[in-house]
Design an enzyme around this catalytic site. Structure first.
Site, PDB file in Angstrom:
ATOM      1  N   SER A 156      -6.996   5.634   2.352  1.00  9.88           N
ATOM      2  CA  SER A 156      -5.896   5.410   1.413  1.00  9.88           C
ATOM      3  C   SER A 156      -6.044   6.356   0.238  1.00  9.88           C
ATOM      4  CB  SER A 156      -5.909   3.978   0.897  1.00  9.88           C
ATOM      5  OG  SER A 156      -4.976   3.838  -0.165  1.00  9.88           O
ATOM      6  N   TYR A 203      -9.865  -2.718  -3.786  1.00  9.32           N
ATOM      7  CA  TYR A 203      -9.369  -2.124  -2.551  1.00  9.32           C
ATOM      8  C   TYR A 203      -9.708  -0.630  -2.512  1.00  9.32           C
ATOM      9  CZ  TYR A 203      -5.872  -0.446   0.855  1.00  9.32           C
ATOM     10  OH  TYR A 203      -5.239   0.153   1.911  1.00  9.32           O
TER      11      TYR A 203
END
Lengths: 441, 259
Positions: free
Chosen positions: B151, B164
């Site tokens: 990501s 995250y």
């Protein structure tokens, strides 16, 4: 984060909008849960290509079905496909065309979900031979708010099936649809354009084209007097041989923002219509990919923005054959005299094959469609006068396109609407339904 | 649908092990491989959903589809479980590691358990499966690819989702080290770094705006990266310059933002 009061959703014509709580279930079990949620009315929402408010549910829940696009089962030897309701006709074509199958009936855009195609019982250029989309549905799955999932079809619970086809998504949320595809030997069409001098020319061309599976006419709505009904008649058929290629994925053009309203002024429309009617006509049928023949506007993403920030209305109606010449003439006279005309009027003869749905729009006769940029009260007045012409001729308006019909006009056009109301799932409703039935839910 | 890319064409008959097959990006990628006649093994938590996806991929042309319902975040018995996956189809030509949870930063700040869950799912278990995959895939010397969905959130810790982001940053470093280690073998490691993707994972966010991409676009980027042998791919491409700017923004300036 999304405003907890809901998300504003606009329908394709952009004159109707409503705030709803929006959910986007990714799996059928999520969808079943969402249908049961119920403190406020629920409505399934596919690609939002309905022009008015049949796809809106202000103050309620909107269940977007776009992620439910899986093929549940496909038999490529018989062309029977069962798929989740959010699969679009375009998505299905990209899988079935290379295997020699085609959707039996398609509207003028491939950005329509199977669920939406059933709920509005859509029709296409081949209605005179193939009837509506619903004629080819073998079965469908309905999620009801009581937690039951029921399978309905022409033989299985036929009354509920008749209420669901063309039933505007109100008898339960359509979870999956099983249809019979038609075999094709090529992804190309053989297409021909004829020039129409007047309205009589349209009726003659339609009569002479009975053995062409696909027909539609485009008429210059600003031509008046002797030239009333001047236009082009397109007819086509699947080519008997050739490649089996799906359509190109990417749109060629995109409308980035609202067009200035002046762009669609009477002068522009006049010039466009004059230019359009000069395109070559007659001659041998030309070979064209199906996308070009069936979906001329799909190449322009967000073409609805061409009408500017105030949006546009569409009028589509059908009148019985006997009354058609007089009624179409009146409708054309109205639009040409008002000078509000849109780019093009679309005319087509519907055939005799009955639609399976109680509220299905098509019936044997002539259908008339045009876009009208929203110019406020003048446009509403024109739409109302057109509706009166249609109803006086024994015809009706198309709910999927409508944003203005009155409860009286709806009930006159669809006298059996109460049967659908009796099958309506109590947890489901739409802005359209509340508007035309007076249901306060 | 666009015509099959060279990589998709080459994928005919290849086997792909999809870890996290119900994710939207994995689903889009599996459809591309299915259309090209690939064989797929789908791993995810819910058998019913895997069955639905398997039927879809079969209808779209997959040569074969197998499913395995298991919780990948559960790391017990990892070794025999992975061996079982491989035994069911033979060593896969491609492994796509696509599962993950976005979580809620605010919840993680208040809860050690939630922080741990986000790190365990997104980093610890993922690293473990990659390690096992590498072990099984180098053995016979055939060309294979490990695709890891990272990501852009892993490129710099940011106040809005650093838990995250940190897990994805760890995965990024792990994949880099693995790629380095496997450099002399026939096994490639590809890290794909998507930005905002329109998926159920992000359904609660406002997805209007130009930075949002469809899962199909990410799947296309994965396909191209695999065929070109790229090591790290930002998807869509514009995230590379965007994240370069984010990474090198001076701290006094960066801390003033709400990123």
């Amino acid at each position: 984060m999304i405003d907890p009061a809901g998300t504003a959703t606009t329908s394709w014509g952009r004159v109707s909008r409503a705030r709803s709580r929006v959910a986007e279930p990714a799996h059928l079990d999520d969808l079943a849960r969402a249908v049961r949620a119920g403190d406020a009315p629920v409505l399934a929402h596919g690609m939002g290509r309905s022009y008015g408010d049949v796809c809106l549910n202000g103050g309620g829940h909107l269940l977007r079905t776009g992620r439910l696009d899986r093929i549940v089962a496909a038999d490529w030897s018989t062309g029977v496909v069962r798929a989740e309701a959010g699969l679009t006709i375009g998505g299905l074509l990209s899988v079935c065309v290379p295997r020699g199958w085609f959707v039996p009936v398609t509207p003028g855009t491939k950005f329509v979900t199977l669920g939406g195609a059933v709920a509005n019982d859509v029709h296409g250029k081949n209605h005179h031979g193939m009837g509506t989309f619903g004629c080819h549905v073998r079965a469908l799955g309905l999620l009801r708010s009581d937690g039951e999932t029921v399978e309905v079809g022409p033989e299985e619970r036929p009354h509920l099936f008749a209420a669901t086809v063309g039933g505007l998504g109100l008898t339960g949320v359509i979870a999956w649809v099983e249809i019979q595809l038609q075999p094709v030997r090529s992804s190309d069409f053989k297409a021909q354009t004829l020039r129409l001098q007047d309205l009589d020319g349209f009726f003659r061309a339609a009569e002479d084209s009975q053995d062409w599976p696909y027909t539609v006419a485009w008429v210059d709505c600003l031509a008046a007097g002797r030239r009333l009904g001047r236009g082009l008649f397109n007819r086509g058929r699947h080519a008997p041989d050739g490649p089996l290629l799906p359509h190109a994925d990417r749109a060629r053009l995109k409308v980035p923002r609202d067009a200035p309203s002046a762009l669609l002024g009477p002068l522009t429309v006049r010039l466009f219509n004059a230019a359009y009617s000069r395109q070559p006509a007659g001659g041998e049928p030309a070979r064209v990919p199906y996308g070009k023949f069936l979906y001329p506007l799909d190449g322009i993403t967000d073409w609805n923005r061409l009408y500017g920030g105030r949006g546009f209305f569409q009028h589509q109606s059908v009148v019985p054959t006997a009354a058609a010449p007089r009624a179409l003439q009146k409708l054309l006279e109205l639009t040409s005299s008002e000078g509000q005309g849109s780019f093009l009027v679309v005319l087509k003869m519907f055939g005799p094959r009955p639609s399976p749905g109680i509220l299905s729009f098509p019936r044997e006769g002539a259908t008339f469609a045009l876009d009208l940029p929203n110019r406020g009260p003048d446009t509403l007045r024109l739409l109302h006068r057109m509706a009166e012409v249609v109803l006086a001729a024994g015809g009706r308006l198309y709910p999927a396109k409508d944003a203005t019909m009155t409860a009286e006009q709806f009930r006159a056009g669809f006298p059996r609407w109460r049967e659908v109301e009796s099958y309506r799932d109590p947890a489901l409703s739409s802005d359209f339904w509340r508007r035309v039935t007076g249901d306060p839910a | 649908m666009s015509s099959p890319s060279p990589a998709s064409a080459a994928a005919a008959g290849k086997t792909v092990l999809v870890l996290g097959a119900t994710s939207a990006i994995a689903n889009a990628f599996a459809r591309q491989r299915a259309a090209a006649g690939g064989r797929l093994v789908l791993v995810g938590r819910q058998q019913g959903r895997l069955d639905g996806i398997a039927a879809d991929l079969t209808a779209r042309g997959a040569a074969a589809v197998a499913t395995l319902a298991t919780d990948l975040a559960d790391m017990d018995e990892a070794e025999p479980r992975f061996a079982d996956m491989v035994a069911r189809l033979g060593p896969p030509d491609e492994v796509l590691l696509a599962y993950g949870v976005l979580g809620e930063q605010a919840a993680a700040q208040d809860s050690a358990d939630e922080t741990r869950r986000l790190i365990d799912v997104n980093f610890t278990s993922a690293a473990l499966w990659l390690q096992l995959a590498a072990k099984h895939l180098v053995a016979d010397g055939r060309p294979r690819t490990l695709v890891v969905i990272g990501s852009v959130a892993g490129d710099r810790g940011r106040q809005s989702n650093y838990v995250y982001g940190a897990a994805k940053a760890g995965l990024d470093a792990f994949a880099e080290g693995l790629a380095h280690r496997l450099h002399r073998t026939n096994v490639r490691v590809v890290t794909v770094k998507p930005g905002f993707v329109d998926t159920p994972m992000t359904a609660h966010l406002d997805r209007s705006g130009p930075l949002w991409a469809k899962p199909e676009a990410i799947a296309g980027a994965i396909d191209r990266a695999v065929s070109k042998g790229q090591r790290i791919v930002y998807a869509p491409w514009f995230w590379r310059p965007v994240m370069t700017a984010v990474r090198f923004a001076p701290r006094p300036l960066f801390y003033k933002t709400k990123l």
